[in-house]
Scaffold this motif. Sequence first.
Motif, mmCIF file in Angstrom:
data_model
loop_
_atom_site.group_PDB
_atom_site.id
_atom_site.type_symbol
_atom_site.label_atom_id
_atom_site.label_comp_id
_atom_site.label_asym_id
_atom_site.label_seq_id
_atom_site.Cartn_x
_atom_site.Cartn_y
_atom_site.Cartn_z
ATOM 1 N N UNK A 84 -56.008 15.232 31.729
ATOM 2 C CA UNK A 84 -55.772 13.812 31.428
ATOM 3 C C UNK A 84 -55.412 13.616 29.959
ATOM 4 N N UNK A 85 -54.819 12.468 29.679
ATOM 5 C CA UNK A 85 -54.365 12.205 28.320
ATOM 6 C C UNK A 85 -55.530 12.178 27.336
ATOM 7 N N UNK A 86 -56.623 11.480 27.700
ATOM 8 C CA UNK A 86 -57.781 11.421 26.818
ATOM 9 C C UNK A 86 -57.457 10.776 25.482
ATOM 10 N N UNK A 87 -58.165 11.213 24.467
ATOM 11 C CA UNK A 87 -57.921 10.696 23.111
ATOM 12 C C UNK A 87 -56.998 11.599 22.311
ATOM 13 N N UNK A 294 -61.778 13.260 28.092
ATOM 14 C CA UNK A 294 -61.587 12.597 26.799
ATOM 15 C C UNK A 294 -61.492 13.636 25.701
ATOM 16 N N UNK A 295 -60.460 14.461 25.806
ATOM 17 C CA UNK A 295 -60.276 15.519 24.796
ATOM 18 C C UNK A 295 -60.287 14.895 23.404
ATOM 19 N N UNK A 296 -61.189 15.350 22.516
ATOM 20 C CA UNK A 296 -61.299 14.684 21.207
ATOM 21 C C UNK A 296 -60.041 14.912 20.367
ATOM 22 N N UNK A 297 -59.705 13.954 19.521
ATOM 23 C CA UNK A 297 -58.515 14.117 18.659
ATOM 24 C C UNK A 297 -58.741 15.216 17.636
ATOM 25 N N UNK A 298 -57.652 15.766 17.148
ATOM 26 C CA UNK A 298 -57.738 16.832 16.150
ATOM 27 C C UNK A 298 -58.131 16.256 14.803
#
Length: 298
Positions: A84-87, A294-298
């Motif tokens: 999923x797109x997530x963050x 919700x992949x965290x942003x870099x």
Amino acid sequence: MDRFRMIFQYFQSNSESVMNGICGLLALATVKMYTCFDFSCPCLPWYNMLYGLGIMFIPPVALFLCGLILNRQSLVMLEEWRRPQGRRKKDLAVIRYMFSSIIQRALVAPVVWIVVTLLDGKCLICAFSGSVDPEKFVGFANASPVQVQQLLAKVPCKDDELLRNNTSRKAVTRYLRCWSQALGWSILLILIVAAFLARWLRPCFDQAALLQARHWSNYIDIEHKIFEETCCEHSRLFAHKCILHFFESMRQEIKLHSFSLPREGEEAEGEEDLLQGITDQDQVNKLLQMWYYEKPPL
């Protein structure tokens, strides 16, 4: 076991030299497999083409799938494409770069197999011996159409009594072998020219975009690998803590069996820091769910 695990993790890394080495080993194994393969054409009408084309194209499909399985980036690329797109946004240029790299390496062994079979000529002779024009060869002029088909089907069989000393059989064999080798050398030349053009025309394209795609491709692979290692470490510590809690009433027996237990204060301080406060099954499941959705942003 630890040594084998370290070697396996090393070969699973995203190092281009390792993947190129694997592709080279697959190519060498392909040549060795073909030289050790006992090619036996059935020499029967309608079956020769199935057997010859099957030997020419079915093993390359298997080798292509093996190349995809051995390449760690194939699974990483699919997970990155399907997540999923997530963050964190998904970069299609990075996914295309990973896909191109995976396909190029996976195609090495199948192409080597096809080129070797064409240069050898046995598969094409077996597959198309019944498709040649019998009028071009004198030995088949006085035979009926049914006999011609049977004789042409037996061309790949050198020990057949009907065609053992037949000059037309040798002529058909030479004719088809010439076509097979010409096709093999043509494919090889086309591949070499394509690789040459890709090598020398690459600087004409946007090098900054290429460097970015390569960098983030390596980052995604390394991040995936470190996350798996961290999950394994957390699982080990979590299982250790659960087992100690289960055997809390047997602490003396555990100590006698050389199971070193920390003191009460050290255990609470050390393992809680390593577990980062995640000490419940629902918390672990929620953490993994957040990482995926919700992949965290870099």
